[in-house]
Scaffold this motif. Structure first.
Motif, PDB file in Angstrom:
ATOM      1  N   ILE A  83       1.077  -1.116  -0.227  1.00 39.27           N
ATOM      2  CA  ILE A  83      -0.240  -0.277  -0.421  1.00 39.27           C
ATOM      3  C   ILE A  83       0.919   0.959   0.061  1.00 39.27           C
ATOM      4  CG2 ILE A  83       0.006   0.409   2.518  1.00 39.27           C
ATOM      5  CD1 ILE A  83      -2.896   1.005   1.933  1.00 39.27           C
ATOM      6  N   LEU A  84       2.165   0.790   0.710  1.00 28.37           N
ATOM      7  CA  LEU A  84       3.278   2.284   0.436  1.00 28.37           C
ATOM      8  C   LEU A  84       2.908   3.051  -0.666  1.00 28.37           C
ATOM      9  CD1 LEU A  84       3.446   1.481   3.697  1.00 28.37           C
ATOM     10  CD2 LEU A  84       5.760   1.868   3.481  1.00 28.37           C
ATOM     11  N   ASP A  85       3.429   1.888  -1.571  1.00 25.55           N
ATOM     12  CA  ASP A  85       4.011   1.704  -3.387  1.00 25.55           C
ATOM     13  C   ASP A  85       2.237   2.986  -3.790  1.00 25.55           C
ATOM     14  OD1 ASP A  85       6.538   1.095  -3.095  1.00 25.55           O
ATOM     15  OD2 ASP A  85       5.534  -0.733  -3.866  1.00 25.55           O
ATOM     16  N   GLU A  86       1.536   2.677  -2.948  1.00 25.34           N
ATOM     17  CA  GLU A  86      -0.362   2.891  -3.822  1.00 25.34           C
ATOM     18  C   GLU A  86      -0.023   4.339  -3.334  1.00 25.34           C
ATOM     19  OE1 GLU A  86      -1.732   2.104  -6.367  1.00 25.34           O
ATOM     20  OE2 GLU A  86      -1.124  -0.073  -6.324  1.00 25.34           O
ATOM     21  N   ILE A  87       1.059   4.738  -2.150  1.00 31.04           N
ATOM     22  CA  ILE A  87       0.201   5.805  -1.453  1.00 31.04           C
ATOM     23  C   ILE A  87       0.807   6.829  -2.099  1.00 31.04           C
ATOM     24  CG2 ILE A  87       0.472   6.926   1.042  1.00 31.04           C
ATOM     25  CD1 ILE A  87       0.307   4.545   2.176  1.00 31.04           C
ATOM     26  N   GLY A  88       2.605   6.712  -2.274  1.00 28.36           N
ATOM     27  CA  GLY A  88       3.389   7.738  -2.887  1.00 28.36           C
ATOM     28  C   GLY A  88       2.888   7.479  -4.364  1.00 28.36           C
ATOM     29  N   LYS A  89       2.463   6.544  -4.786  1.00 26.48           N
ATOM     30  CA  LYS A  89       1.619   7.290  -6.208  1.00 26.48           C
ATOM     31  C   LYS A  89       0.675   8.652  -6.185  1.00 26.48           C
ATOM     32  CE  LYS A  89       2.979   2.736  -8.354  1.00 26.48           C
ATOM     33  NZ  LYS A  89       1.849   1.199  -8.881  1.00 26.48           N
ATOM     34  N   GLN A  90      -0.250   8.060  -5.335  1.00 25.48           N
ATOM     35  CA  GLN A  90      -1.621   8.566  -5.555  1.00 25.48           C
ATOM     36  C   GLN A  90      -0.772  10.068  -4.536  1.00 25.48           C
ATOM     37  OE1 GLN A  90      -4.854   8.275  -6.192  1.00 25.48           O
ATOM     38  NE2 GLN A  90      -5.302  10.511  -5.115  1.00 25.48           N
ATOM     39  N   ALA A  91      -0.245  10.754  -4.163  1.00 30.42           N
ATOM     40  CA  ALA A  91       0.167  11.990  -3.271  1.00 30.42           C
ATOM     41  C   ALA A  91       1.192  12.118  -5.163  1.00 30.42           C
ATOM     42  CB  ALA A  91       1.539  10.882  -1.961  1.00 30.42           C
ATOM     43  N   GLU A  92       1.591  12.044  -5.489  1.00 27.32           N
ATOM     44  CA  GLU A  92       2.653  12.529  -6.919  1.00 27.32           C
ATOM     45  C   GLU A  92       1.397  12.936  -8.218  1.00 27.32           C
ATOM     46  OE1 GLU A  92       5.579  11.618 -10.793  1.00 27.32           O
ATOM     47  OE2 GLU A  92       5.346   9.911  -9.024  1.00 27.32           O
ATOM     48  N   ILE A  93      -0.191  11.849  -7.667  1.00 30.53           N
ATOM     49  CA  ILE A  93      -0.807  12.365  -8.815  1.00 30.53           C
ATOM     50  C   ILE A  93      -1.908  13.712  -8.579  1.00 30.53           C
ATOM     51  CG2 ILE A  93      -3.283  11.637  -9.651  1.00 30.53           C
ATOM     52  CD1 ILE A  93      -2.052   8.588  -9.464  1.00 30.53           C
ATOM     53  N   GLU A  94      -2.064  13.957  -7.182  1.00 25.89           N
ATOM     54  CA  GLU A  94      -2.786  14.895  -6.772  1.00 25.89           C
ATOM     55  C   GLU A  94      -1.958  16.309  -5.794  1.00 25.89           C
ATOM     56  OE1 GLU A  94      -4.468  12.384  -3.309  1.00 25.89           O
ATOM     57  OE2 GLU A  94      -3.242  13.002  -2.060  1.00 25.89           O
ATOM     58  N   CYS A  95      -0.640  16.026  -6.330  1.00 22.81           N
ATOM     59  CA  CYS A  95       0.705  17.054  -5.392  1.00 22.81           C
ATOM     60  C   CYS A  95      -0.003  18.662  -5.469  1.00 22.81           C
ATOM     61  CB  CYS A  95       1.878  16.852  -5.674  1.00 22.81           C
ATOM     62  SG  CYS A  95       2.503  17.273  -7.606  1.00 22.81           S
ATOM     63  N   PHE A  96      -0.622  18.817  -7.286  1.00 22.81           N
ATOM     64  CA  PHE A  96      -1.427  20.478  -7.597  1.00 22.81           C
ATOM     65  C   PHE A  96      -2.971  20.239  -7.138  1.00 22.81           C
ATOM     66  CE2 PHE A  96       2.697  20.543  -9.194  1.00 22.81           C
ATOM     67  CZ  PHE A  96       3.530  21.660  -8.003  1.00 22.81           C
ATOM     68  N   TRP A  97      -3.976  19.305  -6.582  1.00 19.45           N
ATOM     69  CA  TRP A  97      -4.643  19.174  -6.298  1.00 19.45           C
ATOM     70  C   TRP A  97      -5.348  20.044  -4.941  1.00 19.45           C
ATOM     71  CZ3 TRP A  97      -7.426  13.846  -6.392  1.00 19.45           C
ATOM     72  CH2 TRP A  97      -6.789  13.401  -7.648  1.00 19.45           C
ATOM     73  N   SER A  98      -5.793  21.099  -5.551  1.00 18.24           N
ATOM     74  CA  SER A  98      -6.157  22.162  -4.694  1.00 18.24           C
ATOM     75  C   SER A  98      -6.812  21.672  -3.526  1.00 18.24           C
ATOM     76  CB  SER A  98      -7.656  22.782  -5.069  1.00 18.24           C
ATOM     77  OG  SER A  98      -8.654  22.311  -4.944  1.00 18.24           O
ATOM     78  N   LYS A  99      -7.544  20.112  -3.374  1.00 12.34           N
ATOM     79  CA  LYS A  99      -7.986  19.229  -2.125  1.00 12.34           C
ATOM     80  C   LYS A  99      -7.126  18.210  -2.634  1.00 12.34           C
ATOM     81  CE  LYS A  99     -10.004  20.410   1.144  1.00 12.34           C
ATOM     82  NZ  LYS A  99      -9.993  20.393   2.515  1.00 12.34           N
ATOM     83  N   ARG A 100      -6.386  18.038  -1.757  1.00 13.46           N
ATOM     84  CA  ARG A 100      -5.400  16.018  -1.581  1.00 13.46           C
ATOM     85  C   ARG A 100      -6.531  15.417  -0.198  1.00 13.46           C
ATOM     86  NH1 ARG A 100      -0.491  19.377  -1.586  1.00 13.46           N
ATOM     87  NH2 ARG A 100       0.581  17.424  -1.797  1.00 13.46           N
ATOM     88  N   TYR A 101      -6.365  13.536  -0.878  1.00 14.29           N
ATOM     89  CA  TYR A 101      -6.432  12.805  -0.179  1.00 14.29           C
ATOM     90  C   TYR A 101      -5.514  12.485   0.303  1.00 14.29           C
ATOM     91  CZ  TYR A 101      -8.607   8.567  -0.045  1.00 14.29           C
ATOM     92  OH  TYR A 101      -9.596   7.350   1.446  1.00 14.29           O
ATOM     93  N   ILE A 102      -4.341  12.492   0.199  1.00 10.75           N
ATOM     94  CA  ILE A 102      -2.895  11.984   0.933  1.00 10.75           C
ATOM     95  C   ILE A 102      -2.715  13.219   1.467  1.00 10.75           C
ATOM     96  CG2 ILE A 102      -1.058  10.812   0.853  1.00 10.75           C
ATOM     97  CD1 ILE A 102      -2.784   9.249   0.194  1.00 10.75           C
ATOM     98  N   CYS A 103      -2.677  12.965   3.162  1.00  8.65           N
ATOM     99  CA  CYS A 103      -2.633  13.818   3.396  1.00  8.65           C
ATOM    100  C   CYS A 103      -1.117  13.823   4.131  1.00  8.65           C
ATOM    101  CB  CYS A 103      -3.370  14.551   4.717  1.00  8.65           C
ATOM    102  SG  CYS A 103      -5.512  14.922   4.525  1.00  8.65           S
ATOM    103  N   ALA A 104      -1.209  12.904   5.473  1.00  9.16           N
ATOM    104  CA  ALA A 104       0.384  12.567   5.964  1.00  9.16           C
ATOM    105  C   ALA A 104       0.800  11.540   5.888  1.00  9.16           C
ATOM    106  CB  ALA A 104       0.652  13.651   7.416  1.00  9.16           C
ATOM    107  N   TYR A 105       1.731  11.228   6.364  1.00  8.05           N
ATOM    108  CA  TYR A 105       2.151   9.279   7.697  1.00  8.05           C
ATOM    109  C   TYR A 105       2.204  10.210   9.337  1.00  8.05           C
ATOM    110  CZ  TYR A 105       3.405   6.485   3.009  1.00  8.05           C
ATOM    111  OH  TYR A 105       3.420   5.998   2.100  1.00  8.05           O
ATOM    112  N   ILE A 106       1.710   9.822   9.584  1.00  7.26           N
ATOM    113  CA  ILE A 106       1.336  10.013  11.490  1.00  7.26           C
ATOM    114  C   ILE A 106       3.066   9.333  12.267  1.00  7.26           C
ATOM    115  CG2 ILE A 106       0.732  11.193  13.396  1.00  7.26           C
ATOM    116  CD1 ILE A 106      -1.208  12.563  11.647  1.00  7.26           C
ATOM    117  N   VAL A 107       3.807   9.084  12.778  1.00  5.57           N
ATOM    118  CA  VAL A 107       4.767   8.180  13.607  1.00  5.57           C
ATOM    119  C   VAL A 107       4.281   8.839  15.512  1.00  5.57           C
ATOM    120  CG1 VAL A 107       5.814   7.021  14.922  1.00  5.57           C
ATOM    121  CG2 VAL A 107       5.739   7.527  12.406  1.00  5.57           C
ATOM    122  N   SER A 108       3.836   8.012  16.305  1.00  5.54           N
ATOM    123  CA  SER A 108       3.463   8.590  17.188  1.00  5.54           C
ATOM    124  C   SER A 108       3.056   7.236  18.631  1.00  5.54           C
ATOM    125  CB  SER A 108       1.861   9.198  17.575  1.00  5.54           C
ATOM    126  OG  SER A 108       1.578   9.425  18.514  1.00  5.54           O
TER     127      SER A 108
END
Length: 309
Positions: A83-108
């Motif tokens: 799924i990490l590969d899919e996340i990276g691909k989606q983040a690249e596709i939407e990098c100039f969308w006004s609203k983006r689906y992929i927001c962040a990786y969070i470590v806590s």
């Protein structure tokens, strides 16, 4: 990101993906809400869920449009998922969308339900300062804008709000590459953001429009198309928008013309005396700066760089 998320510090914590359901992906997309429910959805009466809704105070009337926190790995669990590969691909596709689906990786170290509430608390704390709803971590552009234009003291304040978040990575406008949010931990933490940053924040919409327009247009120029997208383009765009307002330009078309040529030609445009002469004309007749400059037949410093190209 697999190596980063499995490094020694991150390995000892929960690792999450944060997505924004205000963006709806096609149901066949492996990252769509339906796909995530099929892959991670659990029907547990007790215990931790892998999918946790983050009930934003301004959207909690409809949980289906609230963001989702996806637990990718527990503490001491090696994260190795396609799924990490899919996340990276989606983040690249939407990098100039006004609203983006992929927001962040969070470590806590926080468990899902607790972290979801903590994210809302952080947003509400910021909203009290700005007197309006504000959740920067659900809008990657706002995070990158903040990272580039805020002072070290501003960054220290936001980092103090992230006290229970070990690491935070947001997708950038540079092909969706993830950037780790960092701050100087030795700085004295102020009790709020600076007036300068809050003033810059008011111009965010115009700045984002300029950045997107530059990304869409610059590749048509021979001197730009083979260059990488500058890693401080948001900061430079902010400075150019501020210059435009200081010069008395108020119409969006004039500000964008100033900004696009400033990004292309730098000071060869913004300090050119003949260009500056046209400002007064555009003040009298807004939305005409491009016409005034073109009609003036201005050649910039380099013979190959003409405003009439």
């Amino acid at each position: 990101m697999i190596t980063e998320l499995n490094n020694q510090n991150n390995f000892n914590n929960y690792r999450y993906l944060l997505v924004d359901n205000l963006v709806a992906l096609n149901s066949i997309n492996p990252l769509s809400h339906d796909s995530l429910v099929n892959q991670f959805g659990e029907d547990k009466l007790f215990g931790e869920q892998k999918l946790t809704q983050v009930l934003r105070t301004d959207l909690d009337y409809d949980p289906s449009i609230c963001p989702t926190l996806i637990k990718l790995a527990e503490p001491h669990e090696f994260l190795d998922s396609p799924i990490l590969d899919e996340i990276g691909k989606q983040a690249e596709i939407e990098c100039f969308w006004s609203k983006r689906y992929i927001c962040a990786y969070i470590v806590s170290p926080l468990k899902p339900a607790i972290l979801a509430k903590q994210l809302i608390t952080i947003g509400n704390n910021i909203a009290k300062i700005l007197q309006q709803p504000y959740y920067p971590f659900f809008e990657p552009f706002r995070m990158q804008f903040f990272h580039e234009v805020a002072t070290d003291q501003d960054t220290a304040w936001l980092k103090s709000q992230f006290a229970q978040i070990e690491n935070y990575y947001y997708p950038s406008i540079q092909a969706g590459q993830f950037i780790r949010f960092t701050a100087d931990s030795e700085l004295e933490t102020p009790d709020r953001w600076s007036t300068q940053y809050c003033q810059r924040l008011k111009k965010l919409r115009m700045i984002r429009t300029l950045v997107k327009a530059w990304a869409n247009n610059r590749t048509q120029f021979d001197e730009q198309k083979n260059l990488p997208f500058h890693n401080q383009v948001i900061l430079h765009s902010t400075q150019l928008v501020e210059q435009a307002y200081q010069l008395g330009l108020t119409e969006a078309t004039d500000i964008l013309f100033w900004g696009l040529n400033g990004l292309r030609y730098q000071t060869a445009f913004t300090q050119h005396p003949n260009v500056l002469e046209q400002i007064a004309k555009a003040q009298k007749v807004p939305s005409t700066l491009s016409k005034q400059v073109i009609d003036a037949h201005i050649n910039l410093e380099s013979p190959s760089l003409s405003i009439n190209e």
